[in-house]
Motif scaffolding. Structure first.
Motif, PDB file in Angstrom:
ATOM      1  N   PRO A 104      13.830   7.422 118.646  1.00 26.11           N
ATOM      2  CA  PRO A 104      14.686   6.584 117.978  1.00 26.11           C
ATOM      3  C   PRO A 104      16.290   7.330 118.313  1.00 26.11           C
ATOM      4  CG  PRO A 104      13.443   7.989 116.838  1.00 26.11           C
ATOM      5  CD  PRO A 104      12.952   8.324 118.911  1.00 26.11           C
ATOM      6  N   ILE A 105      16.655   6.493 117.867  1.00 28.46           N
ATOM      7  CA  ILE A 105      18.696   6.851 117.861  1.00 28.46           C
ATOM      8  C   ILE A 105      18.899   6.748 116.501  1.00 28.46           C
ATOM      9  CG2 ILE A 105      20.469   7.824 118.165  1.00 28.46           C
ATOM     10  CD1 ILE A 105      18.735   7.249 121.105  1.00 28.46           C
ATOM     11  N   ARG A 106      19.802   6.933 114.885  1.00 27.74           N
ATOM     12  CA  ARG A 106      20.524   6.554 114.762  1.00 27.74           C
ATOM     13  C   ARG A 106      21.995   6.641 114.699  1.00 27.74           C
ATOM     14  NH1 ARG A 106      16.690  10.045 111.578  1.00 27.74           N
ATOM     15  NH2 ARG A 106      15.420   9.089 110.577  1.00 27.74           N
ATOM     16  N   LEU A 107      22.238   5.183 114.217  1.00 28.65           N
ATOM     17  CA  LEU A 107      24.061   5.053 114.422  1.00 28.65           C
ATOM     18  C   LEU A 107      24.693   6.525 114.164  1.00 28.65           C
ATOM     19  CD1 LEU A 107      26.255   3.236 114.988  1.00 28.65           C
ATOM     20  CD2 LEU A 107      26.744   2.614 112.236  1.00 28.65           C
ATOM     21  N   ARG A 108      24.493   6.708 112.884  1.00 23.43           N
ATOM     22  CA  ARG A 108      25.433   8.484 112.784  1.00 23.43           C
ATOM     23  C   ARG A 108      24.223  10.047 113.143  1.00 23.43           C
ATOM     24  NH1 ARG A 108      27.861   7.743 106.602  1.00 23.43           N
ATOM     25  NH2 ARG A 108      27.591   5.286 107.095  1.00 23.43           N
ATOM     26  N   GLU A 109      23.820   9.383 114.958  1.00 22.15           N
ATOM     27  CA  GLU A 109      23.148  10.771 115.193  1.00 22.15           C
ATOM     28  C   GLU A 109      24.145  11.019 116.655  1.00 22.15           C
ATOM     29  OE1 GLU A 109      18.953  11.070 113.228  1.00 22.15           O
ATOM     30  OE2 GLU A 109      18.804   9.700 115.472  1.00 22.15           O
ATOM     31  N   PRO A 110      24.438  11.963 117.114  1.00 20.63           N
ATOM     32  CA  PRO A 110      24.413  12.244 118.525  1.00 20.63           C
ATOM     33  C   PRO A 110      23.400  12.111 119.065  1.00 20.63           C
ATOM     34  CG  PRO A 110      24.276  14.269 116.996  1.00 20.63           C
ATOM     35  CD  PRO A 110      23.486  13.279 116.026  1.00 20.63           C
ATOM     36  N   LEU A 111      24.000  11.606 120.109  1.00 21.66           N
ATOM     37  CA  LEU A 111      23.039  10.989 121.440  1.00 21.66           C
ATOM     38  C   LEU A 111      22.486  11.814 122.264  1.00 21.66           C
ATOM     39  CD1 LEU A 111      24.988   7.660 123.204  1.00 21.66           C
ATOM     40  CD2 LEU A 111      23.402   7.408 121.475  1.00 21.66           C
ATOM     41  N   PRO A 112      20.459  11.842 123.038  1.00 23.78           N
ATOM     42  CA  PRO A 112      20.402  13.149 123.251  1.00 23.78           C
ATOM     43  C   PRO A 112      20.341  13.205 124.920  1.00 23.78           C
ATOM     44  CG  PRO A 112      18.665  11.668 123.047  1.00 23.78           C
ATOM     45  CD  PRO A 112      20.515  10.902 122.691  1.00 23.78           C
ATOM     46  N   ILE A 113      20.142  14.453 124.994  1.00 27.96           N
ATOM     47  CA  ILE A 113      19.571  15.153 126.211  1.00 27.96           C
ATOM     48  C   ILE A 113      18.231  14.516 126.585  1.00 27.96           C
ATOM     49  CG2 ILE A 113      19.584  16.858 128.101  1.00 27.96           C
ATOM     50  CD1 ILE A 113      21.289  18.260 126.242  1.00 27.96           C
ATOM     51  N   ILE A 114      18.179  13.544 128.046  1.00 22.65           N
ATOM     52  CA  ILE A 114      17.045  13.105 128.149  1.00 22.65           C
ATOM     53  C   ILE A 114      16.986  13.577 129.599  1.00 22.65           C
ATOM     54  CG2 ILE A 114      17.272  10.945 126.785  1.00 22.65           C
ATOM     55  CD1 ILE A 114      17.977   9.591 129.117  1.00 22.65           C
ATOM     56  N   PRO A 115      15.095  13.385 130.156  1.00 20.00           N
ATOM     57  CA  PRO A 115      14.909  13.691 130.982  1.00 20.00           C
ATOM     58  C   PRO A 115      14.404  12.592 132.117  1.00 20.00           C
ATOM     59  CG  PRO A 115      12.664  13.460 130.015  1.00 20.00           C
ATOM     60  CD  PRO A 115      14.654  13.600 128.395  1.00 20.00           C
ATOM     61  N   ILE A 116      14.675  13.128 133.255  1.00 21.31           N
ATOM     62  CA  ILE A 116      14.724  11.372 134.671  1.00 21.31           C
ATOM     63  C   ILE A 116      13.067  11.951 135.283  1.00 21.31           C
ATOM     64  CG2 ILE A 116      15.395  10.162 135.854  1.00 21.31           C
ATOM     65  CD1 ILE A 116      17.239  10.221 133.611  1.00 21.31           C
ATOM     66  N   PRO A 117      12.474  11.351 135.362  1.00 18.42           N
ATOM     67  CA  PRO A 117      11.528  12.355 135.873  1.00 18.42           C
ATOM     68  C   PRO A 117      11.321  12.193 137.237  1.00 18.42           C
ATOM     69  CG  PRO A 117      10.605  10.161 134.139  1.00 18.42           C
ATOM     70  CD  PRO A 117      12.129  10.599 134.112  1.00 18.42           C
ATOM     71  N   LEU A 118      10.697  12.895 138.429  1.00 14.81           N
ATOM     72  CA  LEU A 118      10.533  13.180 139.182  1.00 14.81           C
ATOM     73  C   LEU A 118       9.398  12.455 139.965  1.00 14.81           C
ATOM     74  CD1 LEU A 118      13.656  14.767 139.665  1.00 14.81           C
ATOM     75  CD2 LEU A 118      13.630  12.288 140.301  1.00 14.81           C
ATOM     76  N   ARG A 119       9.393  13.325 141.236  1.00  9.70           N
ATOM     77  CA  ARG A 119       7.602  13.392 141.254  1.00  9.70           C
ATOM     78  C   ARG A 119       7.143  14.686 141.227  1.00  9.70           C
ATOM     79  NH1 ARG A 119       7.137   9.712 147.423  1.00  9.70           N
ATOM     80  NH2 ARG A 119       6.289   8.006 146.342  1.00  9.70           N
ATOM     81  N   GLU A 120       6.185  14.704 141.358  1.00  5.96           N
ATOM     82  CA  GLU A 120       5.570  16.088 141.323  1.00  5.96           C
ATOM     83  C   GLU A 120       5.756  17.115 142.790  1.00  5.96           C
ATOM     84  OE1 GLU A 120       4.780  18.243 138.555  1.00  5.96           O
ATOM     85  OE2 GLU A 120       4.511  16.490 137.297  1.00  5.96           O
ATOM     86  N   PRO A 121       6.182  17.953 143.023  1.00  7.06           N
ATOM     87  CA  PRO A 121       5.867  19.200 141.747  1.00  7.06           C
ATOM     88  C   PRO A 121       7.732  19.057 141.813  1.00  7.06           C
ATOM     89  CG  PRO A 121       5.845  20.668 143.666  1.00  7.06           C
ATOM     90  CD  PRO A 121       5.975  18.878 143.463  1.00  7.06           C
ATOM     91  N   ASP A 122       8.827  18.549 141.636  1.00 10.12           N
ATOM     92  CA  ASP A 122       9.826  18.773 141.146  1.00 10.12           C
ATOM     93  C   ASP A 122      10.077  18.591 139.819  1.00 10.12           C
ATOM     94  OD1 ASP A 122      10.125  18.987 144.043  1.00 10.12           O
ATOM     95  OD2 ASP A 122      10.326  16.131 143.992  1.00 10.12           O
ATOM     96  N   ARG A 123      10.791  19.514 139.433  1.00 10.79           N
ATOM     97  CA  ARG A 123      10.952  19.300 137.895  1.00 10.79           C
ATOM     98  C   ARG A 123      12.072  17.705 137.654  1.00 10.79           C
ATOM     99  NH1 ARG A 123      14.343  24.724 136.335  1.00 10.79           N
ATOM    100  NH2 ARG A 123      15.743  23.803 137.924  1.00 10.79           N
ATOM    101  N   ASP A 124      12.021  17.114 136.441  1.00 11.14           N
ATOM    102  CA  ASP A 124      12.744  16.275 135.960  1.00 11.14           C
ATOM    103  C   ASP A 124      14.632  17.532 136.444  1.00 11.14           C
ATOM    104  OD1 ASP A 124      10.921  15.165 135.608  1.00 11.14           O
ATOM    105  OD2 ASP A 124      10.352  15.915 132.663  1.00 11.14           O
ATOM    106  N   ALA A 125      14.874  15.833 136.557  1.00 10.63           N
ATOM    107  CA  ALA A 125      16.742  15.712 136.280  1.00 10.63           C
ATOM    108  C   ALA A 125      16.887  15.266 135.382  1.00 10.63           C
ATOM    109  CB  ALA A 125      17.246  14.751 136.902  1.00 10.63           C
ATOM    110  N   THR A 126      17.813  15.552 134.168  1.00  7.57           N
ATOM    111  CA  THR A 126      18.593  15.830 133.298  1.00  7.57           C
ATOM    112  C   THR A 126      19.767  14.603 132.837  1.00  7.57           C
ATOM    113  OG1 THR A 126      19.844  17.645 132.569  1.00  7.57           O
ATOM    114  CG2 THR A 126      16.998  17.878 131.901  1.00  7.57           C
TER     115      THR A 126
END
Length: 262
Positions: A186-208
């Protein structure tokens, strides 16, 4: 210049700004993800096609035919002297409302199987063609693909979720192996936008994706500061938030003027 706001810039949500911003941000997201997942995965910009009959829209001229037959000339296959028959009446066929909406697909390079769908919501799929989009969203949810859904618009109803926390903007990351549960930012108007994960296939690590950094880069590349602050945000902000936004814009303009003098 980068966006002067600490998080989402509400002036970017205006109808005359958003399509360009959406296009630029999708491009930057694709590049940022591809830099992290190459060569194991492909990152492709795809398009939804939304078609809806809209009889209330004004008539628009249709495409011209490549070959026309002049009135009075014989039709193909007819002998000379046979004129085209005139129809006894004319009717109007409703012109459909057609929109293209870009989104991202991450696919396994070897098998071409779909791994992740990333949606940056717009009025096209959040409001105008919501029913069709929800059906397409459901198809992803019941599949083996991950879903990342980014909503940076205050207008329109959020995507369906019975226990969604109240917020202004949001990010949903729905991993195929954890459904029906999904991670939620959840993001408020005055908050910075987050760094989010982009899921891939196991066992590969998420992109961001660093959403705030991407927004600043797009804001600067689009030269938005030159024109978006000439009108008010749409939808309108509350009185308190509008005063806060005006202060940020005024400070940014003063800073820009000082730099120009220097």
């Amino acid at each position: 210049m980068p966006s002067p706001f600490p998080g989402m810039n509400p002036y970017l949500e205006r109808e005359d700004v958003w399509p360009d911003f959406h296009h630029r941000l999708i491009d930057r997201m694709a590049e940022a993800i591809a830099d992290q997942v190459d060569p194991r995965y492909l990152v492709k910009i795809e398009e939804h096609l939304y078609v809806q009959e809209s009889p209330e829209l004004p008539h628009r001229a249709g495409p011209r035919a490549d070959i026309g037959v002049k009135r009075g000339e014989g039709a193909v296959g007819q002998g000379p002297g046979l004129a085209l028959l005139e129809a006894p009446a004319r009717i109007t066929i409703p012109w459909p409302d057609v929109e293209h909406q870009a989104y991202l697909e991450i696919r396994d390079r070897a098998s071409r199987e779909l791994v992740t769908v990333l949606e940056l919501l717009s009025p096209a799929n959040k409001v105008r063609h919501r029913g069709q989009h929800v059906r397409e969203r459901d198809q992803v949810i019941v599949s083996t693909s991950h879903l990342v859904e980014i909503d940076l618009l205050r207008g329109g109803e959020p995507m369906p979720s019975p226990d969604r926390p109240a917020c202004v903007y949001s990010v949903v990351v729905s991993r195929a192996d954890r459904r029906p549960e999904a991670d939620f930012w959840p993001i408020r108007l005055r908050e910075p936008l987050p760094i989010i994960p982009i899921p891939l296939r196991e066992p590969d690590r998420d992109a961001t994706l660093d959403l705030q950094d991407l927004l600043h880069r797009v804001h600067e590349a689009g030269r938005y500061a030159r024109y978006i602050f000439d009108s008010q945000p749409s939808p309108p902000l509350s009185a308190e938030d509008a005063e806060w936004a005006r202060g940020i814009v005024a400070a940014a303009r003063d800073e820009g003027a000082d730099r120009a003098k220097g």
